[in-house]
Scaffold this active site. Structure first.
Site, PDB file in Angstrom:
ATOM      1  N   GLY A  31       0.818  -1.209   0.000  1.00 57.04           N
ATOM      2  CA  GLY A  31       0.000   0.000   0.000  1.00 57.04           C
ATOM      3  C   GLY A  31       0.848   1.254   0.000  1.00 57.04           C
ATOM      4  O   GLY A  31       2.022   1.214  -0.379  1.00 57.04           O
ATOM      5  N   HIS A  37       4.116   2.221  -8.264  1.00 54.71           N
ATOM      6  CA  HIS A  37       3.157   1.108  -8.181  1.00 54.71           C
ATOM      7  C   HIS A  37       2.128   1.199  -9.312  1.00 54.71           C
ATOM      8  O   HIS A  37       1.735   0.187  -9.890  1.00 54.71           O
ATOM      9  CB  HIS A  37       2.385   1.170  -6.852  1.00 54.71           C
ATOM     10  N   GLN A  61       8.211  -9.141   7.651  1.00 57.18           N
ATOM     11  CA  GLN A  61       9.415  -8.674   6.950  1.00 57.18           C
ATOM     12  C   GLN A  61      10.007  -7.412   7.566  1.00 57.18           C
ATOM     13  O   GLN A  61      10.992  -6.874   7.063  1.00 57.18           O
ATOM     14  CB  GLN A  61       9.121  -8.461   5.466  1.00 57.18           C
ATOM     15  N   GLY A 149       9.045  -4.352  -8.915  1.00 53.86           N
ATOM     16  CA  GLY A 149       9.821  -3.201  -9.383  1.00 53.86           C
ATOM     17  C   GLY A 149      11.321  -3.417  -9.243  1.00 53.86           C
ATOM     18  O   GLY A 149      11.779  -4.113  -8.325  1.00 53.86           O
ATOM     19  N   GLN A 155      15.356  -7.815  -3.768  1.00 56.42           N
ATOM     20  CA  GLN A 155      14.081  -8.495  -3.528  1.00 56.42           C
ATOM     21  C   GLN A 155      13.630  -9.282  -4.755  1.00 56.42           C
ATOM     22  O   GLN A 155      13.293 -10.458  -4.662  1.00 56.42           O
ATOM     23  CB  GLN A 155      13.024  -7.462  -3.133  1.00 56.42           C
TER      24      GLN A 155
HETATM   25  O1  PAF Z   1       8.083  -4.568  -2.022  1.00 55.07           O
HETATM   26  C1  PAF Z   1       7.143  -4.635  -1.199  1.00 55.07           C
HETATM   27  O2  PAF Z   1       6.314  -3.740  -1.092  1.00 55.07           O
HETATM   28  C2  PAF Z   1       7.011  -5.868  -0.315  1.00 55.07           C
HETATM   29  O3  PAF Z   1       8.262  -6.343   0.076  1.00 55.07           O
HETATM   30  C3  PAF Z   1       6.161  -6.987  -0.943  1.00 55.07           C
HETATM   31  C4  PAF Z   1       6.805  -7.569  -2.178  1.00 55.07           C
HETATM   32  C5  PAF Z   1       4.789  -6.462  -1.275  1.00 55.07           C
HETATM   33  C6  PAF Z   1       5.995  -8.129   0.067  1.00 55.07           C
HETATM   34  O4  PAF Z   1       5.361  -7.697   1.228  1.00 55.07           O
END
Ligand code: PAF
Length: 282
Positions: A31, A37, A61, A149, A155
């Protein structure tokens, strides 16, 4: 656009769509959506019959309780942006829906050390949490394509490895970094920067570009040290500047010995931790 909060309801919907032969694209988010996004969501909608965006601030996380607490939550605004981007479904589950009692969601994964470098040195357990939630969301949404992204370089590299290791039948699509006019990479965390820090945070992209321009002029260790010095302006604290192989994320010793090279950095701007990267060679 439908806003769905329950796993069972989303899965019922997806089963129906798949039976009708629709392709599914999926973009996971936490969000506090911004143009980056929205660009991801638009690309997903263009390339799939159905586009699903999840909005879930994943507690597993975050390695700092204050970061989790301060993470911006703006569901109403997010939904309006996604409606405009013609997203079909927003999935906004509760913690209990994502992690119901009795369901084992933790993973044992061979990430080939990708999670130990750069962010892994400073955010213990972060990538275990990211893999856990992305796997759970992929299990729920079973998409044909997953959109992430480039800003979170480490990631998406780790998720790519997870998809390969677990043989998940989903294609990963990585979208370019979207930047403010000033060059600052768009991030949900930018909304927490003071006006002054936001202005001066442009030093991050300027420094990355400086590295690109001077990559053959200095040794790699000089480049990294000079970059750290450049970003050490009042109120700013760079954590690392790493020049790595884009596949293994290992620090490289010689630019010439690699085809795919990326420079990644993390910098504290006051209380806000920002990350950015640019590809030096591909
Ligand atoms: O990049 C993010 O916003 C988060 O790490 C994700 C991939 C939505 C996982 O919670």
């Amino acid at each position: 656009m439908k806003i769905i909060k329950k796993v069972a309801q989303l899965q019922k919907e997806i089963t129906k769509l798949k039976k009708a032969g629709k392709t599914i694209g999926f973009t996971p988010t936490m969000g506090a959506l911004h143009k980056g996004h929205v660009t991801l969501a638009k690309q997903m909608v263009k390339e799939n019959d159905i586009g699903i965006v999840s909005i879930f601030v994943n507690p597993t996380q975050f390695n700092e309780a204050s970061d989790l607490k301060n993470y911006p939550r703006t569901l109403k605004n997010d939904a309006a942006l996604l409606e405009k981007a013609k997203v079909h479904i927003v999935f906004a589950p509760s913690n209990e829906e994502v992690y119901p009692k009795g369901l084992k969601t933790t993973l044992k994964l061979d990430l080939k050390g990708l999670d130990k470098r750069m962010e892994g040195q400073f955010r213990k357990g972060h990538f275990a949490g990211v893999c856990q939630v992305v796997k759970r969301l992929l299990d729920i949404t079973t998409p044909d394509s997953l959109y992430m992204g480039q800003k979170d370089f480490q990631q998406f590299t780790i998720i790519d490895q997870m998809i390969a290791a677990l043989k998940i039948p989903t294609r990963l699509v990585v979208c370019d970094i979207v930047r403010e006019k000033s060059g600052l990479a768009m991030s949900s965390r930018n909304s927490r920067l003071t006006g002054d820090h936001k202005k001066r945070a442009t030093i991050i992209y300027e420094t990355l570009q400086w590295i690109k321009k001077n990559k053959n002029r200095y040794s790699l260790s000089d480049l990294k040290q000079k970059a750290l010095d450049k970003m050490s302006i009042p109120g700013f604290k760079p954590e690392y500047v790493s020049i790595v192989n884009g596949n293994t994320l290992k620090n490289i010793r010689k630019m010439g010995a690699h085809d795919y090279v990326v420079v990644c950095t993390a910098v504290w701007a006051g209380e806000v931790r920002l990350i950015d990267n640019i590809i030096l060679k591909k």
